[in-house]
Design an enzyme around this catalytic site. Sequence first.
Site, PDB file in Angstrom:
ATOM      1  N   CYS A  18       0.821  -1.213   0.000  1.00  9.94           N
ATOM      2  CA  CYS A  18       0.000   0.000   0.000  1.00  9.94           C
ATOM      3  C   CYS A  18       0.858   1.268   0.000  1.00  9.94           C
ATOM      4  CB  CYS A  18      -1.000   0.011   1.143  1.00  9.94           C
ATOM      5  SG  CYS A  18      -0.295  -0.251   2.775  1.00  9.94           S
ATOM      6  N   HIS A 131      -2.517   0.720   7.151  1.00  9.75           N
ATOM      7  CA  HIS A 131      -2.701   0.876   5.712  1.00  9.75           C
ATOM      8  C   HIS A 131      -2.396   2.320   5.320  1.00  9.75           C
ATOM      9  CE1 HIS A 131      -4.442   0.182   1.776  1.00  9.75           C
ATOM     10  NE2 HIS A 131      -5.338   1.147   1.952  1.00  9.75           N
TER      11      HIS A 131
END
Length: 183
Positions: A18, A131
């Site tokens: 990510c 994330h």
Amino acid sequence: MASEKTAIYHERQKLQFCLLHSLNNLFQQKDTFTRASLNEIAEKLVLDDPDKQTWTPLSVVFKPHHNSLTGNYDINVLIAALEGRGKAVVWHDRRNEAVSIDLDGGDSSTLMGIVINVPVTRYAGIWKGRHWITLRKIDGIWYNLDSDFKSPCCFKDSEEVREFLDHIIGLGGEVLLVKDDKE
């Protein structure tokens, strides 16, 4: 409203890359950063660390700044990657609400985008992690370029961006302002 000619670049999530996707979404270009370039940055950070960890067999996979198989890069890799491209990273003081972030005015001329790091729970609560997500203003419209999304999601206005950021901060997320380094 964004013109029809504006193509918004958006990488989708693969494994735990990510941060890679977030950086490429921030720069709006494929392969601005690659897995190899981020791995190189992470390895350099280890070499430059005066308190190097001792090697163990698990060091082949679980490295100090990333996982060599799945990605999962840390904040140090983000900062080094952006500084290498002439950008400055400013950590937003979470004690302040997002209203203190200048999204529209004079200071925003140096604001390239916003990278946020949010806590996530996946696989029915079995795995907890973090994330990376990029927010970027393109043709006067703020977009959430989360690599978990099928496509970019536009915000209706700057106030909605601030509400989103306040929500993220409330959940334990970190907000990082990415600025053109003109200082």
